[in-house]
Design a protein around this motif. Structure first.
Motif, PDB file in Angstrom:
ATOM      1  N   THR A  58      12.153  -7.937 -36.600  1.00 50.27           N
ATOM      2  CA  THR A  58      12.115  -7.375 -35.247  1.00 50.27           C
ATOM      3  C   THR A  58      10.871  -7.834 -34.498  1.00 50.27           C
ATOM      4  OG1 THR A  58      13.359  -5.411 -35.927  1.00 50.27           O
ATOM      5  CG2 THR A  58      12.043  -5.236 -33.918  1.00 50.27           C
ATOM      6  N   ILE A  59       9.733  -7.758 -35.156  1.00 50.82           N
ATOM      7  CA  ILE A  59       8.484  -8.147 -34.507  1.00 50.82           C
ATOM      8  C   ILE A  59       8.444  -9.650 -34.278  1.00 50.82           C
ATOM      9  CG2 ILE A  59       5.975  -8.240 -34.812  1.00 50.82           C
ATOM     10  CD1 ILE A  59       6.135  -5.501 -36.091  1.00 50.82           C
ATOM     11  N   GLN A  60       9.038 -10.415 -35.184  1.00 50.92           N
ATOM     12  CA  GLN A  60       9.105 -11.859 -34.973  1.00 50.92           C
ATOM     13  C   GLN A  60       9.951 -12.187 -33.739  1.00 50.92           C
ATOM     14  OE1 GLN A  60       9.245 -14.448 -38.379  1.00 50.92           O
ATOM     15  NE2 GLN A  60      10.903 -15.639 -37.515  1.00 50.92           N
ATOM     16  N   LYS A  61      11.017 -11.453 -33.538  1.00 53.16           N
ATOM     17  CA  LYS A  61      11.842 -11.659 -32.337  1.00 53.16           C
ATOM     18  C   LYS A  61      11.031 -11.340 -31.085  1.00 53.16           C
ATOM     19  CE  LYS A  61      15.986 -10.001 -29.939  1.00 53.16           C
ATOM     20  NZ  LYS A  61      16.219 -11.321 -29.343  1.00 53.16           N
ATOM     21  N   MET A  62      10.223 -10.290 -31.143  1.00 52.61           N
ATOM     22  CA  MET A  62       9.387  -9.943 -30.001  1.00 52.61           C
ATOM     23  C   MET A  62       8.378 -11.049 -29.726  1.00 52.61           C
ATOM     24  SD  MET A  62       8.805  -5.857 -30.712  1.00 52.61           S
ATOM     25  CE  MET A  62       8.082  -5.531 -29.094  1.00 52.61           C
ATOM     26  N   LEU A  63       7.857 -11.656 -30.794  1.00 44.90           N
ATOM     27  CA  LEU A  63       6.938 -12.792 -30.642  1.00 44.90           C
ATOM     28  C   LEU A  63       7.640 -13.964 -29.945  1.00 44.90           C
ATOM     29  CD1 LEU A  63       4.951 -13.066 -34.003  1.00 44.90           C
ATOM     30  CD2 LEU A  63       3.975 -13.007 -31.704  1.00 44.90           C
ATOM     31  N   GLN A  64       8.816 -14.301 -30.440  1.00 46.97           N
ATOM     32  CA  GLN A  64       9.557 -15.440 -29.902  1.00 46.97           C
ATOM     33  C   GLN A  64       9.966 -15.229 -28.453  1.00 46.97           C
ATOM     34  OE1 GLN A  64      12.727 -15.633 -32.787  1.00 46.97           O
ATOM     35  NE2 GLN A  64      11.559 -16.925 -34.200  1.00 46.97           N
ATOM     36  N   ASP A  65      10.266 -13.989 -28.099  1.00 46.49           N
ATOM     37  CA  ASP A  65      10.695 -13.672 -26.737  1.00 46.49           C
ATOM     38  C   ASP A  65       9.518 -13.434 -25.788  1.00 46.49           C
ATOM     39  OD1 ASP A  65      13.233 -13.861 -27.707  1.00 46.49           O
ATOM     40  OD2 ASP A  65      13.613 -11.692 -27.767  1.00 46.49           O
ATOM     41  N   GLY A  66       8.306 -13.493 -26.324  1.00 47.13           N
ATOM     42  CA  GLY A  66       7.140 -13.241 -25.496  1.00 47.13           C
ATOM     43  C   GLY A  66       6.953 -11.790 -25.128  1.00 47.13           C
ATOM     44  N   ALA A  67       7.605 -10.896 -25.876  1.00 49.26           N
ATOM     45  CA  ALA A  67       7.529  -9.467 -25.584  1.00 49.26           C
ATOM     46  C   ALA A  67       6.331  -8.801 -26.253  1.00 49.26           C
ATOM     47  CB  ALA A  67       8.809  -8.766 -26.037  1.00 49.26           C
ATOM     48  N   ALA A  68       5.685  -9.521 -27.184  1.00 49.40           N
ATOM     49  CA  ALA A  68       4.538  -8.952 -27.888  1.00 49.40           C
ATOM     50  C   ALA A  68       3.617 -10.060 -28.361  1.00 49.40           C
ATOM     51  CB  ALA A  68       4.990  -8.101 -29.071  1.00 49.40           C
ATOM     52  N   ALA A  69       2.336  -9.739 -28.422  1.00 43.06           N
ATOM     53  CA  ALA A  69       1.347 -10.593 -29.081  1.00 43.06           C
ATOM     54  C   ALA A  69       0.907  -9.851 -30.333  1.00 43.06           C
ATOM     55  CB  ALA A  69       0.158 -10.844 -28.161  1.00 43.06           C
ATOM     56  N   VAL A  70       0.878 -10.549 -31.461  1.00 38.24           N
ATOM     57  CA  VAL A  70       0.578  -9.884 -32.727  1.00 38.24           C
ATOM     58  C   VAL A  70      -0.659 -10.515 -33.350  1.00 38.24           C
ATOM     59  CG1 VAL A  70       1.467  -9.171 -34.968  1.00 38.24           C
ATOM     60  CG2 VAL A  70       3.042  -9.476 -33.049  1.00 38.24           C
ATOM     61  N   LYS A  71      -1.679  -9.718 -33.528  1.00 37.89           N
ATOM     62  CA  LYS A  71      -2.897 -10.158 -34.176  1.00 37.89           C
ATOM     63  C   LYS A  71      -2.845  -9.831 -35.670  1.00 37.89           C
ATOM     64  CE  LYS A  71      -5.129 -11.630 -30.523  1.00 37.89           C
ATOM     65  NZ  LYS A  71      -5.494 -13.064 -30.359  1.00 37.89           N
ATOM     66  N   VAL A  72      -3.555 -10.617 -36.451  1.00 32.19           N
ATOM     67  CA  VAL A  72      -3.685 -10.351 -37.875  1.00 32.19           C
ATOM     68  C   VAL A  72      -5.004  -9.611 -38.100  1.00 32.19           C
ATOM     69  CG1 VAL A  72      -3.863 -11.331 -40.182  1.00 32.19           C
ATOM     70  CG2 VAL A  72      -2.347 -12.373 -38.488  1.00 32.19           C
ATOM     71  N   VAL A  73      -4.916  -8.419 -38.639  1.00 33.72           N
ATOM     72  CA  VAL A  73      -6.092  -7.601 -38.917  1.00 33.72           C
ATOM     73  C   VAL A  73      -6.295  -7.557 -40.428  1.00 33.72           C
ATOM     74  CG1 VAL A  73      -7.100  -5.296 -38.743  1.00 33.72           C
ATOM     75  CG2 VAL A  73      -5.710  -6.191 -36.864  1.00 33.72           C
ATOM     76  N   PRO A  74      -7.341  -8.162 -40.961  1.00 36.89           N
ATOM     77  CA  PRO A  74      -7.565  -8.137 -42.413  1.00 36.89           C
ATOM     78  C   PRO A  74      -7.755  -6.702 -42.909  1.00 36.89           C
ATOM     79  CG  PRO A  74      -8.963  -9.777 -41.355  1.00 36.89           C
ATOM     80  CD  PRO A  74      -8.373  -8.951 -40.256  1.00 36.89           C
ATOM     81  N   ALA A  75      -7.145  -6.401 -44.036  1.00 36.33           N
ATOM     82  CA  ALA A  75      -7.273  -5.058 -44.602  1.00 36.33           C
ATOM     83  C   ALA A  75      -8.671  -4.813 -45.144  1.00 36.33           C
ATOM     84  CB  ALA A  75      -6.244  -4.869 -45.711  1.00 36.33           C
ATOM     85  N   ASN A  76      -9.254  -5.863 -45.734  1.00 34.73           N
ATOM     86  CA  ASN A  76     -10.577  -5.744 -46.356  1.00 34.73           C
ATOM     87  C   ASN A  76     -10.607  -4.633 -47.387  1.00 34.73           C
ATOM     88  OD1 ASN A  76     -11.616  -7.823 -44.754  1.00 34.73           O
ATOM     89  ND2 ASN A  76     -12.208  -6.407 -43.125  1.00 34.73           N
TER      90      ASN A  76
END
Length: 289
Positions: free
Chosen positions: A237-255
């Motif tokens: 679902t989130i990948q579809k939002m990325l592809q459609d430009g509906a969301a920007a997704v950052k990677v947050v390290p868990a640490n």
């Protein structure tokens, strides 16, 4: 999300007393989240477990914490849609999130009840939410793939591609296994080094995801083959939002350290780890005063 069947674990692992004082694993997640400012807990489970979980959690959680315990049901469908067939499993993790659409109206995190993510993961997620107020700003709290495997059998993981701190894509791999110095997906035959980023379904989401899930769900229900055994996955679902430009997704390290209880053999590791963390003062004993 606590609606799994525990088929590989042998029982309902979400309700196993893994903590030193009989706490469920999900209670440590709640403890960590509350520590960093989260004020509303929504548990998605099976209908038959709703009353039990509510009665277990309500007297333990601080009084200022709002609690909703909701049932993920096959009958929970978009308006105007019907389903009269049979399925052995729920509709999947994206549908589990969609189940909470009526009680969530702000940014939220999604986690699995049978995973331990580490205190720092919740701190970093809270920081992201506070620093990124826009409704299209999502995040993945990520872990290194080789650190998320089980010695006792295959696991399902979302293997991620990134560009800097931006998430590019997530590929759901259902049968990952360590084989020497490589990680192999027995389902597809694909091989990985193990240093790739893995999604453990710890997402920072916004209410905008609910509409996207519903659209995908309607399309899903029109496919007779998918209805029988397939599921709706959050990463897709989130990948579809990325592809459609509906969301920007950052990677947050868990640490921080991750561990889970996919198999019954994983239980001993989880119990020992929680004991050590409690004795080291990271958690209260008992967890709730």
């Amino acid at each position: 999300m606590a609606a799994g069947s525990g088929s590989r674990y042998g029982k309902l692992k979400q309700f196993d007393d893994l903590g030193p004082n009989g706490e469920f694993l999900m209670e440590f997640a709640m403890f960590d989240a509350i520590k960093y400012g989260f004020e509303h807990i929504v548990v998605i489970t099976k209908k038959e477990n709703v009353s039990f979980l509510r009665e277990h959690l309500e007297p333990r959680l601080p009084k200022n914490i709002k609690l909703d315990v909701l049932a993920q049901e096959l009958s929970d469908l978009p308006d105007g849609v019907s389903f009269t067939g049979e399925r052995p499993k729920p509709w999947g993790t994206a549908h589990a999130v969609w189940t909470a659409r009526k009680v969530i109206d702000g940014p939220f995190c999604v986690i699995n009840a049978d995973d331990f993510y580490g205190s720092s993961a919740y701190r970093n997620a809270a920081t992201f939410i506070n620093e990124h107020p826009s409704d299209d700003q999502y995040a993945l709290v990520g872990y290194t793939l080789k650190d998320t495997l089980s010695e006792h059998g295959t696991v399902s993981r979302g293997v991620c591609m990134t560009q800097g701190d931006d998430l590019v894509s997530v590929d759901e791999r259902l049968k990952l296994e360590q084989q020497g110095d490589r990680v192999v997906d027995l389902d597809s035959g694909l091989e990985y080094t193990g240093d790739e980023l893995a999604s453990m379904n710890f997402w920072v989401c916004r209410p905008s995801i609910f509409e996207v899930i519903e659209t995908e769900f309607r399309e899903f229900l029109e496919d007779e083959n998918m209805i029988k055994t397939s599921e709706l996955y959050i990463p897709k679902t989130i990948q579809k939002m990325l592809q459609d430009g509906a969301a920007a997704v950052k990677v947050v390290p868990a640490n921080d350290e991750w561990f889970g209880v996919t198999y019954s053999s994983d239980r001993e590791i989880a119990v020992e780890s929680l004991r050590q963390k409690t004795e080291a003062g990271h958690y209260s004993a008992p967890l709730w005063p």
